[in-house]
Design a protein around this motif. Structure first.
Motif, mmCIF file in Angstrom:
data_model
loop_
_atom_site.group_PDB
_atom_site.id
_atom_site.type_symbol
_atom_site.label_atom_id
_atom_site.label_comp_id
_atom_site.label_asym_id
_atom_site.label_seq_id
_atom_site.Cartn_x
_atom_site.Cartn_y
_atom_site.Cartn_z
ATOM 1 N N LEU A 37 0.853 -1.189 0.000
ATOM 2 C CA LEU A 37 0.000 0.000 0.000
ATOM 3 C C LEU A 37 0.886 1.236 0.000
ATOM 4 N N GLN A 38 0.870 1.988 -1.105
ATOM 5 C CA GLN A 38 1.756 3.140 -1.250
ATOM 6 C C GLN A 38 0.981 4.450 -1.215
ATOM 7 N N ALA A 39 1.525 5.413 -0.493
ATOM 8 C CA ALA A 39 0.960 6.759 -0.472
ATOM 9 C C ALA A 39 1.628 7.563 -1.584
ATOM 10 N N HIS A 40 0.887 7.798 -2.677
ATOM 11 C CA HIS A 40 1.428 8.474 -3.854
ATOM 12 C C HIS A 40 1.608 9.966 -3.572
ATOM 13 N N ARG A 41 2.827 10.456 -3.804
ATOM 14 C CA ARG A 41 3.210 11.826 -3.440
ATOM 15 C C ARG A 41 2.881 12.101 -1.969
ATOM 16 N N GLY A 42 3.019 11.067 -1.161
ATOM 17 C CA GLY A 42 2.717 11.191 0.253
ATOM 18 C C GLY A 42 1.257 11.061 0.598
ATOM 19 N N GLY A 43 0.401 10.806 -0.393
ATOM 20 C CA GLY A 43 -1.040 10.738 -0.152
ATOM 21 C C GLY A 43 -1.688 12.087 -0.397
ATOM 22 N N ARG A 44 -1.498 12.626 -1.620
ATOM 23 C CA ARG A 44 -1.888 14.005 -1.932
ATOM 24 C C ARG A 44 -3.391 14.243 -1.911
ATOM 25 N N GLY A 45 -4.204 13.183 -1.933
ATOM 26 C CA GLY A 45 -5.644 13.391 -1.855
ATOM 27 C C GLY A 45 -6.097 13.856 -0.483
ATOM 28 N N LEU A 46 -5.277 13.599 0.534
ATOM 29 C CA LEU A 46 -5.668 13.920 1.900
ATOM 30 C C LEU A 46 -4.927 15.112 2.479
ATOM 31 N N ALA A 47 -3.690 15.347 2.033
ATOM 32 C CA ALA A 47 -2.873 16.435 2.564
ATOM 33 C C ALA A 47 -1.970 16.952 1.450
ATOM 34 N N PRO A 48 -1.431 18.165 1.588
ATOM 35 C CA PRO A 48 -0.619 18.755 0.517
ATOM 36 C C PRO A 48 0.529 17.839 0.100
ATOM 37 N N GLU A 49 0.631 17.617 -1.191
ATOM 38 C CA GLU A 49 1.520 16.586 -1.710
ATOM 39 C C GLU A 49 2.987 16.804 -1.358
ATOM 40 N N ASN A 50 3.659 15.688 -1.120
ATOM 41 C CA ASN A 50 5.097 15.688 -0.871
ATOM 42 C C ASN A 50 5.509 16.615 0.269
ATOM 43 N N THR A 51 4.617 16.788 1.266
ATOM 44 C CA THR A 51 4.953 17.572 2.455
ATOM 45 C C THR A 51 5.039 16.635 3.655
ATOM 46 N N LEU A 52 5.676 17.116 4.708
ATOM 47 C CA LEU A 52 5.750 16.302 5.918
ATOM 48 C C LEU A 52 4.364 16.065 6.492
ATOM 49 N N ALA A 53 3.435 17.012 6.299
ATOM 50 C CA ALA A 53 2.060 16.809 6.769
ATOM 51 C C ALA A 53 1.417 15.629 6.063
ATOM 52 N N GLU A 134 -10.951 16.667 -1.132
ATOM 53 C CA GLU A 134 -10.842 16.223 0.260
ATOM 54 C C GLU A 134 -9.492 16.570 0.895
ATOM 55 N N GLN A 135 -8.621 17.205 0.123
ATOM 56 C CA GLN A 135 -7.308 17.544 0.676
ATOM 57 C C GLN A 135 -7.462 18.597 1.779
ATOM 58 N N VAL A 136 -6.871 18.319 2.931
ATOM 59 C CA VAL A 136 -6.926 19.236 4.079
ATOM 60 C C VAL A 136 -5.689 20.121 4.057
ATOM 61 N N PRO A 137 -5.850 21.450 3.967
ATOM 62 C CA PRO A 137 -4.680 22.339 3.943
ATOM 63 C C PRO A 137 -3.860 22.247 5.220
ATOM 64 N N SER A 138 -2.595 22.603 5.090
ATOM 65 C CA SER A 138 -1.701 22.638 6.237
ATOM 66 C C SER A 138 -0.744 23.813 6.042
ATOM 67 N N ASP A 139 -1.255 25.015 6.246
ATOM 68 C CA ASP A 139 -0.475 26.219 5.984
ATOM 69 C C ASP A 139 0.844 26.201 6.752
ATOM 70 N N GLY A 140 1.876 26.714 6.097
ATOM 71 C CA GLY A 140 3.193 26.758 6.711
ATOM 72 C C GLY A 140 4.093 25.605 6.319
ATOM 73 N N GLN A 141 3.571 24.651 5.555
ATOM 74 C CA GLN A 141 4.408 23.543 5.096
ATOM 75 C C GLN A 141 5.431 24.047 4.074
ATOM 76 N N ARG A 142 6.628 23.547 4.173
ATOM 77 C CA ARG A 142 7.705 23.905 3.253
ATOM 78 C C ARG A 142 8.123 22.679 2.444
#
Length: 276
Positions: A37-53, A134-142
């Motif tokens: 089970l792989q999270a593509h780009r970190g699971g971009r459907g749920l949280a901002p892609e390729n971020t630690l969030a 359904e992506q939940v924002p996470s402001d401040g992610q770098r």
């Protein structure tokens, strides 16, 4: 034997459509047969892609593998980004303004300059944002460093989680990234310093990178990505296939074999029974 990482993106989906279920064949050891089970780009459907969030959310869900892409900054740091430049649908400047057009190439920015941009939400006016309601924002992610992801996973105690890392290179646009040699060596150095070599797979459409991994770190599995669709076919351009030519080998699986590849990852639309 072959595994079909890339084709599984289209063939197998969970209900939420945010994670990949992949069939592994003889790649990862005695327990290789099974679903990954792989999270593509970190699971971009749920949280901002390729971020630690996003990666943290994927770990909470319990994925097996984190899929991601890397670029290298001007000061030689491996960072996580799907694109070689800053995407206007993803990035805001220090003043909170959407870029409006393609941003600078990552390899022209120092890590400090790159991390001045906020990538914690999608531009709601962009067509890209409409794909992920359904992506939940996470402001401040770098844009995170690869080393920071390894540390996140270590702190979470996710000792069995693996990393599927793609080198983003473009043979006909060498000005967009650092060189193949620099990207591959920086990636391997970062992996080695984190002690993660036994948990990493490296994939690429640019097979030159995979050939170098096989020379420098033969214990790390490499995955040969291919795309065959109207107007986009890396298998018929030897610049992408490390100088190998498809017509010399008769099929893409044989082309991968000629490159000393053990894992082939085609797009689903190009996969046929005879190739399988």
């Amino acid at each position: 034997m072959y595994s079909f990482f890339h084709s599984a993106q289209c063939l197998f989906r969970l209900g939420l459509k945010h994670f990949l279920i992949l069939l592994l064949v003889g790649v990862l050891g005695p327990a290789a047969w099974g679903l990954d089970l792989q999270a593509h780009r970190g699971g971009r459907g749920l949280a901002p892609e390729n971020t630690l969030a996003a990666f943290a959310r994927a770990l909470e869900i319990g994925v097996d593998t984190l899929e991601l892409h890397i670029a290298i900054t001007a000061d030689g740091v491996a960072v996580i980004s799907h694109n070689p430049d800053l995407d206007p649908a993803l990035a805001r400047d220090a003043g909170g303004r959407w870029l409006g057009e393609r941003g600078p190439m990552i390899h022209t920015l120092s890590l400090a300059q790159l991390q001045a941009y906020d990538v914690g939400r999608l531009d709601p006016a962009s067509a890209y944002a409409r794909q992920f309601p359904e992506q939940v924002p996470s402001d401040g992610q770098r844009v995170p460093t690869l080393a920071s992801l390894f540390e996140l996973v270590r702190r979470a105690g996710a000792d069995s989680v693996r990393f599927n890392i793609e080198t983003k290179l473009f043979p006909h646009r060498p000005q967009d990234t650092v060189s193949v040699d620099s990207m591959t060596r920086t990636l391997l150095q970062t992996v080695g310093e984190a002690g993660m070599a036994g948990r990493v797979t490296i994939q690429s459409f640019d097979w030159r990178s995979l050939q170098l991994v096989q020379q420098l770190a033969p214990a790390i599995p490499t995955v040969y990505l291919s795309i065959q669709s109207p107007g986009n076919d890396n298998t018929r351009d030897s610049a992408w296939t490390a100088g190998l030519r498809l017509h010399d080998h008769g099929s893409v699986p044989r082309l991968v074999k000629a490159a000393a590849g053990a894992v082939w990852s085609p797009n689903a639309g190009a996969l046929t029974e005879s190739l399988l």
